[in-house]
Scaffold this motif. Structure first.
Motif, short mmCIF file in Angstrom:
data_model
loop_
_atom_site.label_atom_id
_atom_site.label_comp_id
_atom_site.label_asym_id
_atom_site.label_seq_id
_atom_site.Cartn_x
_atom_site.Cartn_y
_atom_site.Cartn_z
N ALA A 129 4.86 2.13 0.70
CA ALA A 129 4.39 0.93 1.37
C ALA A 129 5.52 0.22 2.11
CB ALA A 129 3.76 -0.01 0.36
N THR A 151 6.65 -3.37 4.35
CA THR A 151 6.32 -4.78 4.54
C THR A 151 6.45 -5.12 6.03
OG1 THR A 151 7.13 -5.32 2.33
CG2 THR A 151 6.85 -7.14 3.90
N GLY A 180 4.69 -10.32 6.57
CA GLY A 180 4.62 -10.29 5.11
C GLY A 180 3.53 -9.41 4.55
N THR A 181 2.69 -8.88 5.42
CA THR A 181 1.63 -7.98 4.97
C THR A 181 2.22 -6.66 4.49
OG1 THR A 181 0.12 -8.93 6.60
CG2 THR A 181 -0.51 -6.80 5.63
N VAL A 182 1.71 -6.13 3.40
CA VAL A 182 2.16 -4.84 2.87
C VAL A 182 1.20 -3.76 3.35
CG1 VAL A 182 2.59 -3.48 0.80
CG2 VAL A 182 3.24 -5.89 0.87
N GLU A 194 0.09 0.05 3.13
CA GLU A 194 0.15 1.30 2.37
C GLU A 194 -0.51 2.39 3.20
OE1 GLU A 194 -1.77 0.25 -1.29
OE2 GLU A 194 0.07 -0.52 -2.18
N PRO A 228 10.39 3.20 1.44
CA PRO A 228 9.32 2.68 2.29
C PRO A 228 9.30 3.32 3.68
CG PRO A 228 11.10 1.11 2.16
CD PRO A 228 11.43 2.21 1.19
N ASP A 252 9.67 3.49 7.38
CA ASP A 252 10.61 2.69 8.16
C ASP A 252 10.86 3.39 9.48
OD1 ASP A 252 12.93 1.38 9.22
OD2 ASP A 252 13.47 0.71 7.20
#
Length: 380
Positions: A291, A293, A297-299, A301, A328, A330
């Protein structure tokens, strides 16, 4: 006790120059020949290992600088020659330590870590390349074998490409190959040996015997020197190379890379089980593309969640197999792969880089069993 002569001082300074490929002082390699000092002029003769040595200019430049740094020397003349076949044979024999067998057997103090995955597309090679650079950044001597013969990508991920866009060919000293070095990592890949001039370096269409021979040559005929860690970027799945590496290096540790996706996790378990059948020890799982970010601020997945933990739990039957870390998703990881600048170097503060660096720390902190290994200690 008499003071050293100017020639002795120049010889000592020049002998300390490092060969950039062998990573040893040229004095130790018997490359320094005659040194004569007349007045403030130093004449230094050196012998390179081969004709057309790619490091020739660098060695000559550093020899000149080393000699010029000796007090009282105003001019340096460097004569560059080449070792004779007999001298070269003696050097390769010394580098091999008098042995022609594979140097990474059970008695070796080098930690051998095979990085595997059940399927392609999970970022295994990118993770392996970044792990190698992260470990080298901690001061360890690191080697990296690209065993993914059909889908080799390590040279590009490490920026080991020439002006033609192809990987550099290793320097050969007789039958010994010197691996190119990037970010402190000595790396070897089949992509360095394929015909030049083709985009991507050409394709490999080999079956089992050729694949096995290639892996054997990488382990035997490539001079890595003394390594703390040897990483092996395995091909995905449970095919010929996995079996060959398992049979050749049954003492190797195995790290499994998966994504959080259930489908990828289920297949990853199979690759670990095959490694165990050959005697290898599964020491951990890395979850890639976990996941991320978003700026608000939303995560996100994108590939689901929990796959890495599920693989670790499934493999923790007789002994604990930890989840070493979750990397994560990226964009900088992808950019680094395309440009040959691993994220642990180009953006070390990014979440993905921090996760990889943490995995590297956990790997080197893991205690090793030394049973069966000959320690370099002489009883007194």
């Amino acid at each position: 006790m008499s003071a050293d002569s100017p020639a002795d001082e120049v010889r000592r300074a020049v002998s300390a120059v490092m060969d950039p490929e062998l990573r040893l002082p040229i004095g130790e390699l018997d490359m320094v020949r005659e040194v004569v000092v007349t007045g403030d002029v130093a004449e230094v003769a050196i012998a390179l290992t081969i004709v057309g040595c790619p490091a020739a200019d660098r060695i000559e430049r550093e020899v000149r600088a080393a000699a010029a740094g000796v007090a009282g020397i105003g001019r340096v003349d460097v004569a560059v020659g080449v070792m004779s076949p007999a001298e070269r044979a003696a050097l390769t024999e010394r580098l091999r330590g008098g042995r022609r067998r594979m140097p990474f057997g059970p008695e070796s103090l080098t930690r051998v870590i095979a990085v595997t995955s059940g399927k392609g597309g999970v970022g295994k090679s990118t993770v392996t390349a970044n792990l190698a650079v992260a470990l080298a950044g901690r001061g360890l001597a690191v080697g990296l074998i690209d065993a993914d013969v059909h889908g080799f990508s390590i040279p590009a991920l490490l920026g080991l490409v020439g002006r033609d866009g192809l990987p550099p060919q290793p320097t050969r000293v007789d039958d010994l190959m010197l691996p190119p070095v990037a970010y402190g990592v000595k790396a070897i890949s089949i992509g360095m040996f394929l015909p030049r001039g083709e985009r991507g370096g050409g394709a490999v269409a080999w079956r089992g015997p050729m694949l096995h021979r290639t892996i054997q040559q990488f382990l035997t005929d490539v001079y890595f020197g003394d390594l703390d860690v040897l990483l092996i970027d395995m091909p995905p799945g449970t095919g010929d190379v996995a079996i060959s590496v398992g049979q050749t290096l049954p003492h190797a540790e195995v790290v499994v890379v998966t994504t959080p996706q259930t489908a990828a996790a289920d297949v990853a378990i199979r690759s670990a089980l095959v490694a165990r059948q050959t005697g290898q020890k599964v020491v951990g799982v890395i979850e890639n593309m976990a996941a991320m970010t978003l700026p608000d601020g939303t995560v996100l997945e994108l590939f689901g969640a929990g796959g890495g933990a599920a693989v670790a739990q499934a493999l923790s039957t007789d002994e604990d197999v930890p989840l070493l870390g979750s990397i994560p998703l990226d964009a900088q990881v992808r950019v680094g792969g395309d440009t040959g600048a691993p994220i642990v170097v180009s953006h070390p503060d990014d979440p993905a880089a921090r996760a990889i660096l943490s995995v590297a720390e956990r790997l080197v902190a893991r205690p090793r069993g030394l049973a069966g290994r000959a320690l370099p200690v002489t009883p007194r």
